[in-house]
Design a protein around this motif. Structure first.
Motif, PDB file in Angstrom:
ATOM      1  N   TYR A  12       0.840  -1.198   0.000  1.00  0.00           N
ATOM      2  CA  TYR A  12       0.000   0.000   0.000  1.00  0.00           C
ATOM      3  C   TYR A  12       0.873   1.246   0.000  1.00  0.00           C
ATOM      4  O   TYR A  12       0.645   2.204  -0.741  1.00  0.00           O
ATOM      5  N   LYS A  19       2.192   7.016  -6.590  1.00  0.00           N
ATOM      6  CA  LYS A  19       1.162   7.951  -7.070  1.00  0.00           C
ATOM      7  C   LYS A  19       1.495   9.373  -6.654  1.00  0.00           C
ATOM      8  O   LYS A  19       1.359  10.332  -7.428  1.00  0.00           O
ATOM      9  N   ARG A  23       2.233  12.646  -9.117  1.00  0.00           N
ATOM     10  CA  ARG A  23       1.425  13.856  -8.988  1.00  0.00           C
ATOM     11  C   ARG A  23       2.300  15.055  -8.643  1.00  0.00           C
ATOM     12  O   ARG A  23       2.064  16.174  -9.110  1.00  0.00           O
ATOM     13  N   ALA A  75       5.112  64.043 -16.446  1.00  0.00           N
ATOM     14  CA  ALA A  75       4.655  65.385 -16.837  1.00  0.00           C
ATOM     15  C   ALA A  75       5.752  66.159 -17.544  1.00  0.00           C
ATOM     16  O   ALA A  75       5.468  67.014 -18.384  1.00  0.00           O
ATOM     17  N   VAL A  77      10.212  65.968 -18.831  1.00  0.00           N
ATOM     18  CA  VAL A  77      11.492  65.274 -18.967  1.00  0.00           C
ATOM     19  C   VAL A  77      12.530  66.325 -19.341  1.00  0.00           C
ATOM     20  O   VAL A  77      12.252  67.218 -20.161  1.00  0.00           O
ATOM     21  N   LEU A 139      16.623  63.206 -17.577  1.00  0.00           N
ATOM     22  CA  LEU A 139      16.185  63.323 -16.182  1.00  0.00           C
ATOM     23  C   LEU A 139      14.664  63.314 -16.153  1.00  0.00           C
ATOM     24  O   LEU A 139      14.008  63.998 -16.940  1.00  0.00           O
ATOM     25  N   PHE A 140      14.105  62.540 -15.216  1.00  0.00           N
ATOM     26  CA  PHE A 140      12.648  62.489 -15.121  1.00  0.00           C
ATOM     27  C   PHE A 140      12.277  62.168 -13.683  1.00  0.00           C
ATOM     28  O   PHE A 140      13.095  61.680 -12.907  1.00  0.00           O
ATOM     29  N   LYS A 141      11.008  62.415 -13.375  1.00  0.00           N
ATOM     30  CA  LYS A 141      10.539  62.147 -12.025  1.00  0.00           C
ATOM     31  C   LYS A 141       9.751  60.842 -12.046  1.00  0.00           C
ATOM     32  O   LYS A 141       8.797  60.694 -12.815  1.00  0.00           O
ATOM     33  N   ASN A 146       8.228  58.764  -6.340  1.00  0.00           N
ATOM     34  CA  ASN A 146       8.392  60.168  -5.984  1.00  0.00           C
ATOM     35  C   ASN A 146       9.865  60.542  -5.885  1.00  0.00           C
ATOM     36  O   ASN A 146      10.275  61.280  -4.989  1.00  0.00           O
ATOM     37  N   THR A 148      13.614  61.476  -8.317  1.00  0.00           N
ATOM     38  CA  THR A 148      14.123  61.903  -9.611  1.00  0.00           C
ATOM     39  C   THR A 148      15.142  60.880 -10.087  1.00  0.00           C
ATOM     40  O   THR A 148      16.070  60.535  -9.346  1.00  0.00           O
TER      41      THR A 148
ATOM     42  N   ASP B 270      17.168  71.410 -11.941  1.00  0.00           N
ATOM     43  CA  ASP B 270      16.401  70.405 -12.700  1.00  0.00           C
ATOM     44  C   ASP B 270      15.423  69.663 -11.812  1.00  0.00           C
ATOM     45  O   ASP B 270      14.259  69.457 -12.170  1.00  0.00           O
ATOM     46  N   GLU B 271      15.902  69.244 -10.664  1.00  0.00           N
ATOM     47  CA  GLU B 271      15.047  68.442  -9.782  1.00  0.00           C
ATOM     48  C   GLU B 271      13.869  69.274  -9.266  1.00  0.00           C
ATOM     49  O   GLU B 271      12.738  68.772  -9.159  1.00  0.00           O
ATOM     50  N   LEU B 274      11.277  69.741 -12.034  1.00  0.00           N
ATOM     51  CA  LEU B 274      10.532  68.500 -12.264  1.00  0.00           C
ATOM     52  C   LEU B 274       9.487  68.309 -11.154  1.00  0.00           C
ATOM     53  O   LEU B 274       8.388  67.799 -11.401  1.00  0.00           O
ATOM     54  N   MET B 275       9.847  68.702  -9.934  1.00  0.00           N
ATOM     55  CA  MET B 275       8.885  68.624  -8.830  1.00  0.00           C
ATOM     56  C   MET B 275       7.687  69.536  -9.102  1.00  0.00           C
ATOM     57  O   MET B 275       6.538  69.160  -8.874  1.00  0.00           O
ATOM     58  N   TYR B 277       6.606  70.517 -12.024  1.00  0.00           N
ATOM     59  CA  TYR B 277       5.829  69.988 -13.149  1.00  0.00           C
ATOM     60  C   TYR B 277       5.058  68.714 -12.782  1.00  0.00           C
ATOM     61  O   TYR B 277       4.151  68.320 -13.506  1.00  0.00           O
ATOM     62  N   SER B 278       5.404  68.083 -11.688  1.00  0.00           N
ATOM     63  CA  SER B 278       4.624  66.910 -11.270  1.00  0.00           C
ATOM     64  C   SER B 278       3.211  67.306 -10.869  1.00  0.00           C
ATOM     65  O   SER B 278       2.316  66.463 -10.825  1.00  0.00           O
ATOM     66  N   VAL B 280       1.713  70.043 -12.498  1.00  0.00           N
ATOM     67  CA  VAL B 280       1.525  71.116 -13.471  1.00  0.00           C
ATOM     68  C   VAL B 280       0.055  71.379 -13.769  1.00  0.00           C
ATOM     69  O   VAL B 280      -0.364  72.529 -13.930  1.00  0.00           O
TER      70      VAL B 280
END
Lengths: 165, 315
Positions: A12, A19, A23, A75, A77, A139-141, A146, A148, B270-271, B274-275, B277-278, B280
């Motif tokens: 058994y 089995k 499985r 928003a 760049v 550069l962007f946020k 929150n 950069t 720059d920073e 950008l703040m 424009y967040s 805007v």
């Protein structure tokens, strides 16, 4: 009777083990497939959400580059190009926000941008001949964190740079 | 000494006993082999062999003593021929042999029972759980504000539910501060207590409130106001009703620096832009001069011109 009971019990257990093993292997295979699918989907989605930038033509007097904007786009760049000090910017595909001729620093503050590939180019009076004579930055946020963030741009190799001329 | 067959027996005559019955009766009465052996004056091995039928023949005197020890009639432990045995079995009810347990079925039953319990628990918890609506308001305030020039204050209102929500938000401005404009439209202004109120219905989360405030520049001493505090409260007419203070930035300092120049280095870098424009969309709706901010950013910096009561770009 005890011996027969023990023998039955062993049979058994062996059957149940077999089995269970099959499985378990099936479940492992299904889990791996699901994991692979999720990973591929996540990587595709992540690619759509990330910034990237590269030079298309980093040499000569007509410099070209492109920036990949994720969805949803930020928003604003800021694209910065560092060229030879003293060079004139004769043409810009996008309105130049500021240019420090003494330092050779050109900036573009881009707003109301759409996701996708953003192509930019400039014509300069002092042509770029060496790899180290030009580099850029985007550069962007990052709204999710929150913070950069920035992407550094530089020509890849001299050979590949020549191919772009 | 007469057995049920009505035949006289001598004490030493050997008779057959049913060891299985002897064992059954002994165990059912909770008697040990030690007790039986002590009662009869024999060894426990002898009693064991009687019960296991290894000594099918037993002395009559021992059979009698055995019956007495077991508190039964001799006939009950005697091993009769088959027809007699059937009569005997009919008088004694043997327990029905139990079926051997199937461990697999038992496991399935346990798993099913656990699953049903968990499912029932989840249903009960879900039905009894009532979502408590919670609304939070967070203020974003510049670190430095100029005297006499408007600066923006943005409040983000959020709800923990996807359902539209209504609220009343009250802001108490510092002394000598006034509101120039607000979005959405300000419901009421209490000039005596220097409080402004918004009433908003059926909004989706997140929702942004904003207003332009300024320090009334009555005299040069107004710049010496130093740190000033903003206090706000949000009220919601949900079930249950609640009130909560506006969290986030509440303190700012009056100075000659532009409100967008967070590090007060005389440059909007720059920073910092950008703040700006967040937010805007909100700032543009308030009427903030974004071109002016952009001009300062693209230049070498700015200085405060007290005569013009404005910032001057450094070329």
């Amino acid at each position: 009777m005890i011996i027969r009971w023990l023998s039955n019990k062993e049979d058994y257990m062996n059957t149940m083990t077999g089995k269970l093993k099959s499985r378990f292997e099936a479940a492992t295979g299904i889990a791996l497939i699901i994991l692979l699918t999720v990973s591929l989907t996540a990587s595709v989605l992540a690619a759509d959400r990330s910034f990237s930038a590269r030079y298309v033509k980093p040499r000569g007097d007509h410099i070209k580059w492109e920036v990949r904007i994720p969805s949803p786009p930020p928003a604003a760049v800021i694209v910065t190009q560092y060229i030879l000090p003293g060079s004139e910017i004769l043409y810009s595909s996008h309105p130049l926000s500021s240019y420090n001729k003494k330092k050779g620093v050109a900036k573009w503050l881009l707003t109301s941008i759409s996701p996708g590939l953003l192509k930019m180019d400039i014509k300069i009076s002092k042509p770029i001949r060496k790899k180290g004579e030009i580099h850029g930055e985007v550069l962007f946020k990052d709204a999710s964190q929150n913070t950069t963030s920035s992407i550094f741009m530089a020509p890849k190799t001299v050979k590949k740079a020549l191919e772009g001329c | 000494m007469i057995d049920n067959n009505q035949q006289p027996r001598s004490p030493s005559s050997l008779v057959s006993i049913d060891g299985g019955k002897v064992k059954f009766i002994r165990e059912s009465k909770g008697l040990t082999q030690l007790y039986i052996s002590t009662f009869l004056g024999v060894t426990t091995d002898t009693v064991s062999r009687w019960e296991n039928r290894k000594y099918p023949k037993v002395k009559w005197e021992n059979v009698e003593k055995l019956a007495e020890a077991l508190e039964v009639d001799v006939a009950e432990i005697m091993d009769y021929p088959e027809e007699e045995q059937e009569k005997f079995d009919a008088q004694i009810e043997y327990p029905a042999p139990s079926k051997p347990a199937n461990p697999r079925k038992r496991l399935i039953a346990i798993v099913a029972a656990v699953f049903i319990v968990l499912l029932a628990g989840a249903v009960i918890v879900n039905l009894s759980h009532k979502e408590v609506v919670s609304i939070t308001a967070t203020r974003f305030l510049p670190k430095h504000i100029p005297a006499g020039k408007a600066f923006p204050v943005v409040i983000r209102v959020e709800s923990n539910t996807e359902q539209p929500f209504s609220f009343i938000l009250e802001e108490k401005l510092p002394e000598n501060f006034q509101v120039q404009t607000g979005i959405p439209e300000i419901a009421s202004i209490d000039t005596k207590n220097n409080m402004v109120k918004w009433i908003s219905n059926s909004q989706q989360s997140p929702f942004y409130l904003a207003y332009l405030a300024y320090l009334v520049q009555a005299a040069p001493e107004s710049k010496a106001a130093g740190e000033v505090s903003f206090i706000g409260q949000i009220k919601a007419d949900n079930a249950p009703r609640f009130e909560r203070n506006v969290s986030g930035d509440s303190v700012t300092e009056v100075s000659d620096f532009h409100w967008a120049d967070a590090n007060t280095d005389g440059v909007i870098d720059d920073e910092e832009i950008l703040m700006v424009y967040s937010s805007v969309e909100v700032l543009t709706s308030l009427g903030v001069d974004m071109d002016r901010i952009r001009e300062i950013w693209s230049s070498r910096g700015y200085t405060w011109n007290p005569e013009k009561n404005d910032y001057q770009v450094v070329e």
